[in-house]
Design a protein around this motif. Structure first.
Motif, PDB file in Angstrom:
ATOM      1  N   ARG A 107      76.730  26.959  25.118  1.00 16.85           N
ATOM      2  CA  ARG A 107      78.169  26.154  25.622  1.00 16.85           C
ATOM      3  C   ARG A 107      78.986  27.161  26.081  1.00 16.85           C
ATOM      4  O   ARG A 107      79.872  26.512  26.651  1.00 16.85           O
ATOM      5  N   THR A 108      79.096  28.270  25.590  1.00 21.01           N
ATOM      6  CA  THR A 108      80.266  29.120  25.880  1.00 21.01           C
ATOM      7  C   THR A 108      79.723  30.713  26.241  1.00 21.01           C
ATOM      8  O   THR A 108      78.277  30.955  25.874  1.00 21.01           O
ATOM      9  N   GLU A 109      80.492  31.328  26.607  1.00 17.93           N
ATOM     10  CA  GLU A 109      80.324  32.760  27.037  1.00 17.93           C
ATOM     11  C   GLU A 109      79.949  33.532  25.895  1.00 17.93           C
ATOM     12  O   GLU A 109      78.955  34.312  25.644  1.00 17.93           O
ATOM     13  N   ARG A 110      80.713  33.260  24.849  1.00 23.21           N
ATOM     14  CA  ARG A 110      80.157  34.025  23.392  1.00 23.21           C
ATOM     15  C   ARG A 110      79.026  33.569  22.962  1.00 23.21           C
ATOM     16  O   ARG A 110      78.193  34.499  22.506  1.00 23.21           O
ATOM     17  N   GLU A 111      78.652  32.127  22.929  1.00 21.77           N
ATOM     18  CA  GLU A 111      77.236  32.042  22.545  1.00 21.77           C
ATOM     19  C   GLU A 111      76.086  32.435  23.314  1.00 21.77           C
ATOM     20  O   GLU A 111      75.148  32.908  22.985  1.00 21.77           O
ATOM     21  N   ALA A 112      76.413  32.825  24.712  1.00 20.62           N
ATOM     22  CA  ALA A 112      75.458  33.339  25.459  1.00 20.62           C
ATOM     23  C   ALA A 112      75.254  34.692  25.179  1.00 20.62           C
ATOM     24  O   ALA A 112      74.068  35.425  25.327  1.00 20.62           O
ATOM     25  N   GLU A 165      75.481  36.259  22.226  1.00 19.49           N
ATOM     26  CA  GLU A 165      74.909  36.221  20.934  1.00 19.49           C
ATOM     27  C   GLU A 165      73.327  35.942  21.277  1.00 19.49           C
ATOM     28  O   GLU A 165      72.439  36.600  20.690  1.00 19.49           O
ATOM     29  N   ILE A 166      73.083  34.916  22.164  1.00 16.08           N
ATOM     30  CA  ILE A 166      71.656  34.805  22.430  1.00 16.08           C
ATOM     31  C   ILE A 166      71.088  35.967  23.259  1.00 16.08           C
ATOM     32  O   ILE A 166      69.908  36.306  22.884  1.00 16.08           O
ATOM     33  N   GLN A 167      71.778  36.573  23.980  1.00 13.28           N
ATOM     34  CA  GLN A 167      71.228  37.821  24.836  1.00 13.28           C
ATOM     35  C   GLN A 167      70.935  38.853  23.872  1.00 13.28           C
ATOM     36  O   GLN A 167      70.017  39.600  23.923  1.00 13.28           O
ATOM     37  N   ARG A 168      71.757  39.113  22.849  1.00 10.35           N
ATOM     38  CA  ARG A 168      71.479  40.046  21.926  1.00 10.35           C
ATOM     39  C   ARG A 168      70.285  40.023  21.048  1.00 10.35           C
ATOM     40  O   ARG A 168      69.759  40.753  20.665  1.00 10.35           O
ATOM     41  N   HIS A 228      64.917  38.805  29.709  1.00  7.13           N
ATOM     42  CA  HIS A 228      65.129  37.388  29.216  1.00  7.13           C
ATOM     43  C   HIS A 228      64.155  36.442  29.507  1.00  7.13           C
ATOM     44  O   HIS A 228      63.472  35.888  28.743  1.00  7.13           O
ATOM     45  N   LEU A 229      63.539  36.429  30.781  1.00  6.72           N
ATOM     46  CA  LEU A 229      62.322  35.690  31.135  1.00  6.72           C
ATOM     47  C   LEU A 229      61.184  36.216  30.420  1.00  6.72           C
ATOM     48  O   LEU A 229      60.424  35.195  29.987  1.00  6.72           O
ATOM     49  N   GLY A 230      61.226  37.569  30.522  1.00  7.43           N
ATOM     50  CA  GLY A 230      59.719  37.966  29.756  1.00  7.43           C
ATOM     51  C   GLY A 230      59.679  37.713  28.407  1.00  7.43           C
ATOM     52  O   GLY A 230      58.851  37.004  27.893  1.00  7.43           O
ATOM     53  N   VAL A 231      60.762  37.463  27.501  1.00 11.32           N
ATOM     54  CA  VAL A 231      60.690  37.304  26.107  1.00 11.32           C
ATOM     55  C   VAL A 231      60.650  35.721  26.219  1.00 11.32           C
ATOM     56  O   VAL A 231      59.632  35.152  25.059  1.00 11.32           O
ATOM     57  N   VAL A 232      61.303  34.927  26.815  1.00 12.30           N
ATOM     58  CA  VAL A 232      61.067  33.488  26.706  1.00 12.30           C
ATOM     59  C   VAL A 232      59.490  32.929  27.000  1.00 12.30           C
ATOM     60  O   VAL A 232      59.198  32.083  26.525  1.00 12.30           O
TER      61      VAL A 232
END
Length: 225
Positions: free
Chosen positions: A7-12, A14-17, A127-131
């Motif tokens: 929902r936010t840049e900060r959440e993104a 954290e998901i990326q990390r 990102h796509l590979g992990v998902v």
């Protein structure tokens, strides 16, 4: 297939990390890939704005002179803001939709973008590979966060891409005397194998056939609605 929607840049971030912690790029694929898919996204208007976009996946047979064996396209709505380094959150949802439409499951994904050559080591290919659980790597037209030394002028010449003292990919010459592309492993493949596959996918042009065909497919959908 689904992916987390921040929902936010900060959440993104954290998901990326968290995704980056799951990335594995230290070994080649156990079985050599045959069906290699190019993925790409085209935006209906300015890529920095919200709005509609189109995704495409084109699967080529690496073992047989690169014929197209499957393809699919889909449209979607992009509602995540444009933030450098977080572009995967704009593109992954429509690409997952397209991958679900394929009649042939790819052995390998080739993204027009980055794998671990990314500030948080999690570009679109990672990102796509992990998902998806499908091996993936990126071939970008320009370098993002990394630098490199001189690339030998002949086809196949390369130099390490380095970011903050870490090797994150290669600047690779796919055509003699033509500017290099930027290859980085994404997930479940190493840089040596990603380099080899990139050269096999570039028999005539600077960019891989996977990228060229996926770009053409998604732009065609974007133009015609």
């Amino acid at each position: 297939m689904t992916a987390a929607t921040p929902r936010t840049e900060r959440e993104a971030v954290e998901i990326q990390r968290e995704l980056a912690r799951r990335v594995r790029v230290d070994q080649p694929m156990v079985d050599p890939p045959r069906f290699v898919a190019g993925v790409d996204v085209a935006y209906e208007s300015d890529s920095s704005a919200a709005g509609r976009l189109a995704g495409a996946v084109v699967v080529l047979d690496l073992a047989d002179n690169l014929p197209v064996v499957a393809s699919a396209t889909a449209t979607g709505v992009c509602d995540f803001p444009y933030v450098p380094g977080l572009l995967a959150f704009r593109e992954v949802p429509v690409l997952l939709t397209v991958l679900d439409l394929l009649t042939v499951r790819p052995d390998l994904l080739v993204c027009d973008g980055y794998g671990v050559a990314h500030p948080r080591r999690c570009g679109l290919a990672s990102h796509l590979g992990v998902v998806t659980g499908i091996p993936a790597f990126g071939v970008a037209k320009t370098a993002f966060v990394s630098t490199h030394g001189e690339v030998p002028p002949e086809r196949g010449g390369w130099a390490d891409l380095v970011d903050d003292g870490e090797v994150v990919g290669r600047a690779l010459r796919t055509r003699t005397g033509v500017r290099p592309v930027y290859v980085s492993a994404g997930h479940l493949i190493d840089i040596a194998q990603a380099t080899e596959v990139t050269l096999r996918l570039t028999p005539h042009y600077r960019l891989p056939e996977t990228t060229r065909l996926a770009d053409r497919a998604c732009r065609g959908v974007s133009r015609h609605g």
